[in-house]
Write a protein that holds these residues in place. Structure first.
Motif, mmCIF file in Angstrom:
data_model
loop_
_atom_site.group_PDB
_atom_site.id
_atom_site.type_symbol
_atom_site.label_atom_id
_atom_site.label_comp_id
_atom_site.label_asym_id
_atom_site.label_seq_id
_atom_site.Cartn_x
_atom_site.Cartn_y
_atom_site.Cartn_z
ATOM 1 N N PHE A 22 -7.133 -0.205 9.367
ATOM 2 C CA PHE A 22 -6.320 0.202 8.228
ATOM 3 C C PHE A 22 -4.568 0.044 8.251
ATOM 4 C CE2 PHE A 22 -6.156 2.816 4.338
ATOM 5 C CZ PHE A 22 -4.953 3.577 4.398
ATOM 6 N N ALA A 27 -3.683 -3.142 8.206
ATOM 7 C CA ALA A 27 -3.858 -3.734 6.892
ATOM 8 C C ALA A 27 -2.475 -3.415 5.914
ATOM 9 C CB ALA A 27 -5.091 -3.593 6.326
ATOM 10 N N ASN A 35 -5.751 8.252 2.922
ATOM 11 C CA ASN A 35 -6.191 7.432 2.040
ATOM 12 C C ASN A 35 -7.272 6.630 2.605
ATOM 13 O OD1 ASN A 35 -3.345 8.049 1.310
ATOM 14 N ND2 ASN A 35 -3.502 6.573 -0.300
ATOM 15 N N LEU A 36 -7.213 6.546 3.976
ATOM 16 C CA LEU A 36 -8.645 5.967 4.430
ATOM 17 C C LEU A 36 -9.766 6.755 4.127
ATOM 18 C CD1 LEU A 36 -10.001 3.586 6.097
ATOM 19 C CD2 LEU A 36 -9.245 4.682 8.191
ATOM 20 N N ALA A 38 -10.081 9.014 1.791
ATOM 21 C CA ALA A 38 -10.746 8.765 0.341
ATOM 22 C C ALA A 38 -11.368 7.274 0.103
ATOM 23 C CB ALA A 38 -9.331 8.884 -0.361
ATOM 24 N N ALA A 39 -10.939 6.180 0.996
ATOM 25 C CA ALA A 39 -11.310 4.947 0.472
ATOM 26 C C ALA A 39 -12.876 5.027 1.174
ATOM 27 C CB ALA A 39 -10.591 3.819 1.100
ATOM 28 N N LEU A 40 -13.006 5.413 2.091
ATOM 29 C CA LEU A 40 -14.540 5.385 2.749
ATOM 30 C C LEU A 40 -15.387 6.200 2.010
ATOM 31 C CD1 LEU A 40 -13.703 5.645 6.733
ATOM 32 C CD2 LEU A 40 -14.621 3.645 5.296
ATOM 33 N N MET A 94 -15.076 6.859 -1.311
ATOM 34 C CA MET A 94 -15.384 6.112 -2.613
ATOM 35 C C MET A 94 -16.214 4.840 -2.226
ATOM 36 S SD MET A 94 -11.287 6.084 -3.954
ATOM 37 C CE MET A 94 -11.882 4.901 -5.187
ATOM 38 N N SER A 95 -16.100 4.410 -1.177
ATOM 39 C CA SER A 95 -16.935 3.104 -0.824
ATOM 40 C C SER A 95 -18.503 3.359 -0.764
ATOM 41 C CB SER A 95 -16.395 2.334 0.124
ATOM 42 O OG SER A 95 -16.957 2.772 1.740
ATOM 43 N N PRO A 130 -18.976 -7.286 -12.151
ATOM 44 C CA PRO A 130 -17.898 -8.150 -12.289
ATOM 45 C C PRO A 130 -16.945 -7.537 -13.318
ATOM 46 C CG PRO A 130 -19.708 -9.584 -11.721
ATOM 47 C CD PRO A 130 -20.233 -8.065 -12.386
ATOM 48 N N HIS A 134 -10.403 -0.594 -11.653
ATOM 49 C CA HIS A 134 -10.148 0.611 -11.057
ATOM 50 C C HIS A 134 -8.723 1.285 -11.843
ATOM 51 C CE1 HIS A 134 -9.034 3.199 -7.250
ATOM 52 N NE2 HIS A 134 -9.174 3.843 -8.179
ATOM 53 N N ALA A 135 -8.864 2.327 -12.752
ATOM 54 C CA ALA A 135 -7.842 2.267 -13.605
ATOM 55 C C ALA A 135 -6.849 3.142 -13.374
ATOM 56 C CB ALA A 135 -8.683 2.934 -15.102
ATOM 57 N N SER A 136 -7.474 4.568 -12.580
ATOM 58 C CA SER A 136 -6.641 5.792 -12.218
ATOM 59 C C SER A 136 -7.119 6.251 -11.009
ATOM 60 C CB SER A 136 -6.137 6.609 -13.390
ATOM 61 O OG SER A 136 -7.494 7.223 -13.642
ATOM 62 N N GLN A 137 -6.327 7.058 -10.330
ATOM 63 C CA GLN A 137 -6.604 7.744 -9.300
ATOM 64 C C GLN A 137 -5.787 8.936 -8.967
ATOM 65 O OE1 GLN A 137 -9.225 6.606 -6.898
ATOM 66 N NE2 GLN A 137 -9.040 8.612 -6.185
ATOM 67 N N GLU A 138 -6.440 10.069 -8.544
ATOM 68 C CA GLU A 138 -5.867 11.234 -8.493
ATOM 69 C C GLU A 138 -6.711 11.817 -7.045
ATOM 70 O OE1 GLU A 138 -6.894 12.620 -12.989
ATOM 71 O OE2 GLU A 138 -6.443 14.320 -11.613
#
Lengths: 144, 136
Positions: free
Chosen positions: B29, B32, B49-50, B52-54, B56-57, B67, B71-75
């Motif tokens: 991460f 990246a 942020n990592l 949070a990303a995990l 969400m995944s 397809p 991703h429109a917004s994030q809080e």
């Protein structure tokens, strides 16, 4: 890095990042997001985006880095983000990350700092816009 | 097999997802994102942020996003850094769904707790999804 006196209007030290496909590939491995829109050019060309794009959360991580650089560990304990993804960043883009204090509310225990934040590409197109806030303790403001 | 988003109503709670932030993931991460990560290496903690990303995944293992999903917004709100190899559990629920013409809006709220059941971060993500095609 200690910032000069915090007040509305103060610009945070900006960042700049090059988004290479290598970074996007690494981010996919780290995050578990292997959506082909980020990784497979032949797939991505067939979509409305017309080619591979970086993960929005990869670009959002730059804002956390901006806030950590300015406010250190306090970002990790009190940070808040509220952002909109305005357009996609593409491999090869150079992203400028900036923030500016727009509000500062002092209290007996410290201050709540709100910043407007922006990630934009080399064409000055907004990739991410929004706000980031952090709570700083009283001793942050004590002169050394 | 993941369900499609149209099958999931507001209030739907995703199955909890367990995960751990391993050093190798943190290193990938930080490479990246081009972050030298001194703060994370010195304190043996993970970038929020990592985490949070995990969290969400894990959603993509339950819900199939088509397809064209945007991703429109994030809080997000951070409460406590996560130490490497801490056991974490993410809890997520659909907080809002809305159809507008040919697009479908979905908002998902999530929170991540450590093994002591302390909340380490919360978040809200909104997606814009294209309308699913009707079966032939």
């Amino acid at each position: 890095m200690k910032l000069p006196e915090l007040k509305p209007g103060l610009e945070l030290p900006p960042l700049q990042k090059l988004v290479a496909q290598e970074q996007v590939d690494l981010y996919a491995e780290a995050s578990g997001d292997h959506n082909p829109i980020h990784l497979d050019e032949s797939f991505a060309r067939q979509t409305a985006l017309g080619g591979r794009v970086a993960h929005g959360m990869l670009i959002l991580a730059y804002i956390s880095e901006l806030m950590t650089a300015s406010f250190g560990r306090h970002w990790l304990f009190t940070g808040k983000l509220d952002v909109r993804f305005k357009s996609a960043a593409r491999p090869g883009d150079t992203i400028d990350i900036s923030g500016r204090i727009i509000k500062m509310e002092k209290s007996g225990t410290g201050a709540a700092i709100t910043c407007s934040v922006l990630c934009s590409n080399q064409k000055h197109e907004a990739i991410i816009t929004g706000e980031a806030s952090v709570a700083l303790p009283e001793d942050w403001f004590v002169s050394s | 097999m993941p369900q499609t988003y149209s099958e999931l109503p507001a209030g739907y709670e995703f199955p909890p997802g367990n995960f751990r932030l391993e050093k190798a993931k943190v290193e990938r991460f930080l490479k990246a994102t081009g972050d030298a990560g001194r703060l994370y290496y010195s304190d043996n903690i993970a970038p929020p942020n990592l985490t949070a990303a995990l969290a969400m995944s894990a959603l993509s293992r339950t819900i199939a996003f088509p397809p064209g999903t945007i991703h429109a917004s994030q809080e997000m709100e951070f409460f406590k850094p996560v130490r490497l190899d801490e056991e974490l559990t993410s809890y997520a629920r659909i907080s809002r769904t809305q159809k507008r013409g040919k697009i479908h809006l979905i908002a998902v709220e999530f929170d991540v707790r450590n093994q002591s059941r302390q909340t380490v971060l919360t978040g809200r993500t909104s997606f814009v999804l294209p309308q699913e095609e009707s079966p032939p």
